[in-house]
Motif scaffolding. Structure first.
Motif: not given
Length: 153
Positions: A6-20, A70-82
């Protein structure tokens, strides 16, 4: 729910480092879209580190990798940095994308039921079609299996 073919459900979401990031914006590259329960927990950390380690190999196969929780962008950024992660992580805070992919499920841990993200990965071809999915993923050996499938596209 099986999305294969099937066609994958499209989405636009906020990402680490800003932007989407939008799924359709990554085309025509194939996309490895992986859902994981929570930043900085043992299985999720291992999986993210292994995907990061295989980034070059996925790149040679022409594939992009995108992690979703479902974590926030801020949590993602800490996870990536760590953990010095090299993969983009998007924040599906309201769970809409998790629902669209059928990974928001009832979990039963030690007899206690709760809702959470089922660890799952979707391989999406350059035209946006789901060509393979892995549900209830066990982390050990998973990245290698996904890479092999991506190289076959």
């Amino acid at each position: 729910m099986d999305l294969t073919g099937q066609k994958a459900p499209d989405f636009t979401l906020p990402r680490d480092g800003g932007g989407e990031i939008s799924l359709s914006g990554l085309q025509p590259a194939p996309v490895v879209l992986y859902f994981y329960p929570r930043d900085d927990t043992p299985g999720c950390t291992t999986e993210a580190i292994e995907f990061t380690a295989a980034l070059e190999a996925f790149g040679k196969a022409g594939a992009k990798i995108l992690g979703v929780s479902r974590d926030t962008v801020a949590k993602h950024e800490k996870f990536i940095a760590k953990h010095d992660l090299g993969i983009p992580l998007v924040a599906d805070e309201d769970g809409t994308v998790c629902e669209a992919y059928g990974v928001w499920v009832e979990k039963n841990m030690y007899g206690k039921k709760s809702m959470g993200i089922e660890r799952a990965t979707f391989l999406i071809d350059g035209e946006g079609k789901v060509v393979r999915e892995w549900r209830k993923v066990k982390v050990k050996g998973h990245v290698e299996e996904v890479l092999e499938a991506a190289q076959g596209l």
